[in-house]
Design an enzyme around this catalytic site. Structure first.
Site, PDB file in Angstrom:
ATOM      1  N   ASP A 150      24.378-103.321 -23.604  1.00 41.39           N
ATOM      2  CA  ASP A 150      25.135-102.937 -22.419  1.00 41.39           C
ATOM      3  C   ASP A 150      24.588-103.775 -21.273  1.00 41.39           C
ATOM      4  O   ASP A 150      23.489-103.525 -20.790  1.00 41.39           O
ATOM      5  CB  ASP A 150      24.943-101.435 -22.160  1.00 41.39           C
ATOM      6  N   LYS A 164      26.394-109.439 -11.838  1.00 43.94           N
ATOM      7  CA  LYS A 164      27.540-109.200 -12.726  1.00 43.94           C
ATOM      8  C   LYS A 164      28.854-109.274 -11.937  1.00 43.94           C
ATOM      9  O   LYS A 164      29.901-109.618 -12.479  1.00 43.94           O
ATOM     10  CB  LYS A 164      27.398-107.832 -13.391  1.00 43.94           C
ATOM     11  N   GLU A 203      33.558-101.225 -22.256  1.00 44.99           N
ATOM     12  CA  GLU A 203      32.525-100.207 -22.000  1.00 44.99           C
ATOM     13  C   GLU A 203      32.998 -98.771 -22.236  1.00 44.99           C
ATOM     14  O   GLU A 203      32.323 -98.012 -22.924  1.00 44.99           O
ATOM     15  CB  GLU A 203      31.960-100.378 -20.582  1.00 44.99           C
ATOM     16  N   ASP A 222      34.085 -93.719 -16.617  1.00 51.29           N
ATOM     17  CA  ASP A 222      32.877 -94.542 -16.681  1.00 51.29           C
ATOM     18  C   ASP A 222      32.643 -95.230 -15.341  1.00 51.29           C
ATOM     19  O   ASP A 222      33.288 -96.224 -15.023  1.00 51.29           O
ATOM     20  CB  ASP A 222      33.045 -95.574 -17.817  1.00 51.29           C
TER      21      ASP A 222
END
Lengths: 569, 297
Positions: free
Chosen positions: A6, A68, A145, A168
């Site tokens: 992850d 990211k 994800e 999420d």
């Protein structure tokens, strides 16, 4: 052995499928969470994880975080004199996780399943694959994800048939997926999300609140003006955010031009500051439900994933939107990595997962630009013709036919876009190809455009000219913001020149960085005390004798914990 | 040559979605998306096609207006469930249940006949009846019956449920229901929100007629921010009913229509409206397009 990773905005984790279950892999410090922060040490060595995060405050110029967010773009971040892309910084994090896995397994690791936000674009997905490549990992699969979270949850479901929604909210991205479970099939019905909304934004909201309330009156109006001040504020805001999970209020302080600025924020203040962010959470949820053609009350469960869902604010919002309380049986920080490990197990054809099949969707619409006839003979370009509708199950292949609009036209320009707007100007451009056609009267030549989208989220377009039967292929590979294979090779060589801080010394580096950071943040007696103990620790380190270092390290750790509470991850 | 979806799935044509899913799941294990993309796509297309056909085959003939089942334990067409057989009722409660059942049916029937006012009046009379008032056990059994009406009897109207909720406080956090059957309490809460949303839709149309579009637009914006529409299902209902109402409203209020179309993003995404009521959406889409068409030179 394939590992599951992850690769998060704030933290990254690594897990494997072992003896029928997902097992988290600890890093050099024994933690499951490795902060996605990369820094340069005073000896010009690369530091990854907690040690680097601690240095964000003391060495902001030598440290990079939240990269990211820039995946799939050409933006460069500086690490001292070096300029690095988001892929490269991510590769350094991946390398560190890879080393942890190799230590844990006692064997080399070369393959990985890496998770990405469901709503990641084509370019962002490719950048993630390249990051893996740069870290020496073959990316076996990019897994969405929320789908990963659902895989982890799905395996823990006792009911043979159920529908659930995964909410999420990670450090930097927000994803919604709706899943249906039946007869061993895990079907993603729809995904939606926001690539620029996450826990980090709530921290920024607190910083803005501070600047507005006490910063401006004291002459601090631009939080970004000074890297040190910004990092100090961030640290305070992060601590306040955490405190607000349990307490009704928290305070933030900052030394600014010789004065001590202090601000107390209550949870209702925080709710007000966060309101615009909470509003943005709604839209993707509504869209996913609509696309899945499922009403909220038909869902068996609402599942929370991502560390940011720990906030009472978020839980309350979810409860209010769905008219019931959400579930959080699994650790929301780890659930995505666990799902990645499950997918790795599926890839390795583990017997325990023999009866499980997962299908996923393409979360956005893919199509081409066309001209529309607004009046006889009057065309206007810039309209979007969808070919693959969003939330189609992948792999998927669909075709549309377009025709020439001008007499003696010799080519058709196929421009490929991703997005939901009627106008291509508002969608994301992916690539283009000139398709030569035989000159004929307008409308007499047609071209079939076939899009094929695979399980990893990579798109291929094939154009067939009907008259000639000639085929032209466009593999959407070199879109803006993505490195070419040659550039990747060059970057690989550059990265190899970097010296990585030895893994076994990371514990010391992290503690030293924390002590330095706390020295800067504290005052008076505490500060003197930390200074003294740090010097003692440095002296011990200089002996390079672990038997001498260990007791002093543990002592320093205890002292620091006493002063600020345990290090949070 | 393309085979029929039934052939690919290896089953006879059916309306049973479960059977379709079973066949798909069985074959899927031999045609996994990552191992056999072509086989998988063929299977997937067949699956979706079969699901569509199953949904669109002519529905079974409408059933005649049903009466309450007379026999205990018999499937009741009227209520859509089996009436609890008296054998399962504890011996000492049997006479109470036998006495109260006609009361409960009476309230159900009044609701079905749209005599909600009368039903509420009768309810109040029943609650005041010494048979209930003076006996806790009787009260309890009656409350169970009322809960059944509120949750399982589709004939029962929202205002009646509203009265029941006010009477029994089922939706409050400290009520016995919240602890014993939280999902039932959640259901009732959402049901009341939905009733409120429908009321809001009606109010908006009244406003357009009486005070004009601007007043309605302001009220709409307020409604969108209200706690009622926070729930996603309730908001979807509000949106759907507003669309249906608008499509029937004459003359069409253009400013109001454009405002809500923009707020809901109808131009970008309207598949759900089409699914909600295709005819209503078509009417509105035409109206929106008419007003949007750029002038032709």
């Amino acid at each position: 052995m394939i590992i599951g990773i992850d690769l998060g905005t704030t933290n990254s984790l690594c897990a494997i499928w072992q003896q029928g279950q997902a097992v988290m892999i600890p890093n050099a410090l024994g933690h499951h969470l490795t902060p996605s922060v990369v820094g340069l040490s005073d000896q010009d060595e690369i530091l990854v994880g907690l040690a680097a995060r601690e240095r964000l405050l003391t060495h902001p110029q030598l440290t990079a975080a939240v990269f990211k967010r820039y995946m799939g773009s050409d933006r460069l971040m500086s690490l001292g004199t070096q300029k690095l892309r988001a892929e490269e910084l991510s590769a350094l994090v991946l390398k560190s996780l890879k080393a942890d896995a190799e230590r844990f397994l006692g064997q080399p690791v070369t393959e990985a399943v890496i998770t990405v936000p469901a709503y990641f674009s084509d370019a962002q997905r490719k950048a993630t694959k390249i990051a893996g490549q740069l870290a020496g990992l073959k990316v076996e699969r990019l897994l969405n994800e929320p789908t990963a979270a659902a895989l982890a949850y799905g395996l823990h479901q006792n009911e043979p048939e159920s529908r659930f929604l995964v909410f999420d909210l990670g450090g930097g991205t927000f994803d919604i997926s709706i899943l249906e479970l039946f007869e061993g099939v895990m079907e993603v019905r729809a995904s939606a999300g926001d690539n620029f909304l996450g826990g980090e934004d709530f921290v920024e909201a607190l910083i803005d609140g501070f600047v507005e309330a006490v910063g401006k009156p004291a002459g601090l109006s631009d939080k970004q003006a000074d890297a040190y001040i910004y990092q100090a504020l961030r640290k305070q805001a992060e601590q306040a955010k955490r405190a607000l999970s349990g307490a009704e209020q928290a305070s933030m302080t900052l030394e600014f031009q010789g004065q001590l600025l202090s601000w107390t924020v209550s949870d209702s203040d925080f709710a007000k500051l966060a309101e615009p962010l909470l509003k943005r959470l709604r839209e993707p949820i509504e869209r996913a439900l609509r696309d899945a053609r499922i009403r909220a009350h038909e869902l068996n469960q609402i599942v929370l994933a991502g560390g940011a869902t720990r906030k009472p604010l978020i839980k309350k919002l979810v409860a209010k939107m769905f008219g019931r309380l959400p579930a959080m049986h699994l650790n929301p920080d780890e659930v995505v990595a666990m799902g990645a490990a499950v997918q790795a197990g599926l890839k390795m054809r583990d017997a325990a997962l023999d009866e499980v099949v997962m299908t996923d969707v393409c979360p956005y619409t893919l199509g081409v630009e066309i001209s529309e006839q607004l009046a006889p003979g009057r065309y206007e370009a810039g309209f979007f013709l969808p070919i693959i509708e969003r939330n189609s199950v992948v792999p998927v292949s669909r075709e549309q036919t377009v025709s020439t609009i001008q007499d003696q036209q010799t080519a058709v320009l196929v421009r490929v876009y991703q997005g939901e707007s009627r106008l291509t100007a508002d969608n994301i451009f992916l690539g283009q190809l000139h398709v030569p056609v035989p000159p004929k009267p307008a409308g007499a030549v047609s071209v079939d455009i076939r899009f094929t989208y695979d399980v990893n989220g990579l798109l291929e377009a094939e154009m067939t000219v009907q008259d000639t039967g000639k085929k032209h292929q466009l593999l959407i590979e070199e879109n803006p913001g993505v490195l070419t294979p040659e550039q990747v090779q060059e970057r690989l060589r550059e990265l190899q020149k970097l010296k990585i801080h030895p893994r076994e010394l990371l514990v010391n580096a992290a503690l030293m960085a924390r002590a330095d950071r706390m020295y800067q943040q504290t005052r008076g007696e505490d500060r003197l005390y930390i200074g003294q103990e740090t010097a003692r620790f440095q002296a011990a380190l200089d002996t390079q004798d672990e038997t001498i270092i260990k007791p002093i390290r543990e002592e320093l750790q205890r002292i620091l914990d006493e002063i600020e509470g345990e290090t949070w991850l | 040559m393309s085979s029929s979806p039934w052939h690919i799935l290896g089953i006879e044509p059916t309306q049973d979605q479960r059977e379709i899913k079973k066949a798909y799941a069985r074959l899927l294990k031999t045609m996994r998306p990552e191992d056999d993309p072509q086989g998988f796509q063929r299977l997937r297309d067949a699956f979706e096609h079969a699901q569509f056909l199953a949904d669109h085959l002519p529905p079974p003939a409408a059933e005649p207006e049903a009466q309450h089942a007379e026999e205990r334990g018999e499937y009741c067409q009227h209520c859509g469930k089996v009436h609890e057989p008296l054998e399962n009722v504890p011996e000492d409660e049997k006479p109470v249940v036998e006495t109260l059942r006609p009361w409960i049916y009476e309230l159900s029937d009044l609701n079905r006949e749209d005599q909600v006012e009368q039903a509420i009046r009768r309810l109040r009379q029943m609650l005041a009846d010494p048979y209930l008032r003076d006996n806790e056990k009787h009260q309890q059994i009656f409350e169970d019956g009322m809960l059944y009406l509120a949750c399982d009897d589709r004939q029962v109207k929202d205002p009646f449920v509203q009265v029941l909720i006010e009477q029994y406080h089922w939706t409050e956090a400290d009520n016995w229901l919240a602890e014993r059957e939280p999902q039932t309490a959640d259901y009732l809460r959402v049901r009341m929100l939905e009733a409120d949303a429908l009321d809001k839709v009606e109010q908006l149309f009244l406003l357009i007629e009486e005070e004009g579009e601007d007043a309605a637009i302001a009220a709409f914006d307020l409604a969108l921010e209200s706690d009622t529409l926070f729930n996603v299902d309730v908001k979807a209902l509000f949106e759907g009913e507003l669309m249906v109402g608008l499509s029937e409203f004459e003359p069409l209020p253009p400013t109001f229509l454009h405002h809500i179309a923009a707020r809901f993003g109808w131009q970008q995404d309207h598949r759900h409206l089409q699914a909600y009521q295709p005819l209503a959406w078509r009417t509105l889409e035409q109206a929106l397009n008419r007003q949007n068409t750029p002038p032709i030179y």
